[in-house]
Design a protein around this motif. Structure first.
Motif, short mmCIF file in Angstrom:
data_model
loop_
_atom_site.label_atom_id
_atom_site.label_comp_id
_atom_site.label_asym_id
_atom_site.label_seq_id
_atom_site.Cartn_x
_atom_site.Cartn_y
_atom_site.Cartn_z
N UNK A 148 0.88 -1.17 0.00
CA UNK A 148 0.00 0.00 0.00
C UNK A 148 0.92 1.22 0.00
N UNK A 149 0.91 1.93 -1.12
CA UNK A 149 1.85 3.03 -1.32
C UNK A 149 1.28 4.31 -0.69
N UNK A 150 2.02 4.82 0.31
CA UNK A 150 1.56 5.92 1.15
C UNK A 150 2.07 7.26 0.63
N UNK A 151 1.16 8.24 0.57
CA UNK A 151 1.55 9.63 0.35
C UNK A 151 1.31 10.40 1.63
N UNK B 65 4.25 1.16 2.06
CA UNK B 65 5.44 1.61 1.33
C UNK B 65 5.45 3.14 1.38
N UNK B 66 6.52 3.72 1.86
CA UNK B 66 6.64 5.18 1.96
C UNK B 66 6.98 5.73 0.58
N UNK B 67 5.95 6.07 -0.18
CA UNK B 67 6.10 6.39 -1.59
C UNK B 67 6.46 7.85 -1.84
N UNK B 68 5.73 8.77 -1.21
CA UNK B 68 5.98 10.19 -1.48
C UNK B 68 5.57 11.02 -0.28
N UNK B 69 6.38 12.03 0.02
CA UNK B 69 6.06 13.00 1.06
C UNK B 69 5.88 14.36 0.41
#
Length: 387
Positions: free
Chosen positions: A7-10, A40-44
């Motif tokens: 699960x790709x997190x923003x 999954x730490x995708x984008x901040x």
């Protein structure tokens, strides 16, 4: 072992809550390793490039953005975590829902009831998974309090009382607005201690004791003007510095609530107590791993308040952590909410509190503000379904 589903997190917002939530995602796999999904730490995302670049590098995000709209448009994002000031919650969450993203939003849900209502309608129409970060539910001792109440040990409930006391805004020299002090700016925050502190108390109270029917409140703004960091000029302060209210619950019990940022000597004193016909319980954030319990059925010669140290493996969440007798901290409540959200992806059940639940809390907060303004009792319109 089957491969985990990512699960790709923003992460939108990189202040205190952005760090705390990120820590929750990073710890999930260590302490809940059997879960089917993994974050999954995708984008901040934050507005200033230098700041967000450093945040992404420190916390391990794969990329960064300075415009949240670009984050929403990305195909490599599954879930959007909103840790921005309250005035952006509605716009970001509505856009994310329309883009089909899961949403995890910081509390309070919105600045106003109208904003919250629109958010709920759009999110439910889109059918996306959602939750709101009322983390105190996930402190093991508070979750144990829920189990005690549901067991019927307290009997008929008569009283619920809670307070949340801080002292950080007493100085008249403290400005309003800007990254650090947006909570003092009514345009950004919507309200003061009502939305920031009492919202926590109300969420916990309705989770433990059911819906709040009506309220009678008083608020006070002790310092009427502060310099605004945006304009550099003195501006009227529109938020409430302190709030008191009493109420009726649906179950017939009475409630008493207080929140202030003007209680010298208190940094974050959050307590609640519930009194029933057979027993009472109380909890204090400053001693967060203990739940106090009084049972009138005990023999009179030994009857008294007992202190339950919530650290054993058969108590809520504690089988995930250390040996009995050792404690967990504030950050673990967020790890537990991450875990419950990811578990809900497996079961298909909602992860409470949902946007709908937080909307009911918003109703109470709005009624409190309306009551204080009109100096009259106000019905909340809450439609609470016990979770």
């Amino acid at each position: 072992m089957s491969e985990k589903k990512p699960i790709r997190i923003a992460m939108i917002g990189t202040g205190l809550m952005g760090r705390i939530h990120t820590n929750g995602y990073k710890r999930l796999g260590d302490f809940f390793p059997e879960y089917e999904y993994r974050p999954v730490l995708q984008v901040a995302c934050s507005r200033r490039e230098e700041k967000i670049k450093a945040f992404a590098e420190q916390w391990g995000y794969a990329s960064y953005e300075t415009d949240w709209r670009k984050v929403i448009e990305r195909d490599d994002v599954d879930a959007v975590d909103i840790c921005t000031p309250n005035d952006t919650h509605a716009e970001i969450s509505i856009a994310a829902a329309k883009a089909g993203k899961m949403i995890l939003c910081e509390k309070p849900l919105a600045r106003t009831l109208d904003e919250a209502k629109e958010m709920v309608e759009v999110i439910e129409k889109a059918g996306v998974k959602n939750t709101v970060w009322y983390n105190y539910r996930r402190i093991p001792a508070v979750t144990l309090a829920k189990q005690v109440v549901e067991s019927g040990k307290l009997g008929k409930i008569f009283h619920y009382r809670a307070n949340f006391l801080q002292d950080w805004t007493i100085s008249p020299d403290l400005p309003q607005g800007g990254d650090a002090l947006w909570r003092l700016d009514v345009d950004a925050a919507g309200s003061g201690v009502t939305g920031d502190l009492l919202a926590h108390c109300v969420d916990t109270a309705m989770w433990l004791n059911g819906g709040i029917k009506d309220v009678s409140a008083v608020t006070e703004t002790f310092i009427k003007e502060r310099v605004h960091q945006g304009s550099g000029e003195k501006k009227k302060v529109g938020i409430d510095d302190a709030c008191l209210f009493h109420c009726h619950f649906d179950n017939g019990s009475l409630g008493l609530f207080e929140a202030t940022r003007y209680a010298r000597g208190h940094k974050a004193l959050y307590t609640f107590e519930i009194n029933g016909e057979h027993a009472s319980i109380r909890w204090d954030l400053h001693d967060m791993n203990r739940l106090e319990y009084f049972d009138h059925s005990d023999d009179s010669i030994v009857r008294g308040w007992r202190s339950i140290h919530v650290t054993d493996g058969d108590q809520p969440y504690m089988n995930r952590w250390w040996i009995p007798g050792t404690s967990v901290g504030y950050e673990h409540s967020f790890i537990h909410q991450v875990a419950d959200f990811f578990k809900s992806l497996e079961t298909g059940e909602p992860c409470h509190p949902t946007f709908r639940d937080a909307y009911e809390t918003q109703k109470v907060c709005q009624a409190v503000l309306d009551s204080a303004a009109s100096r009259s009792w106000k019905d909340t319109g809450v439609e609470w379904v016990e979770k």
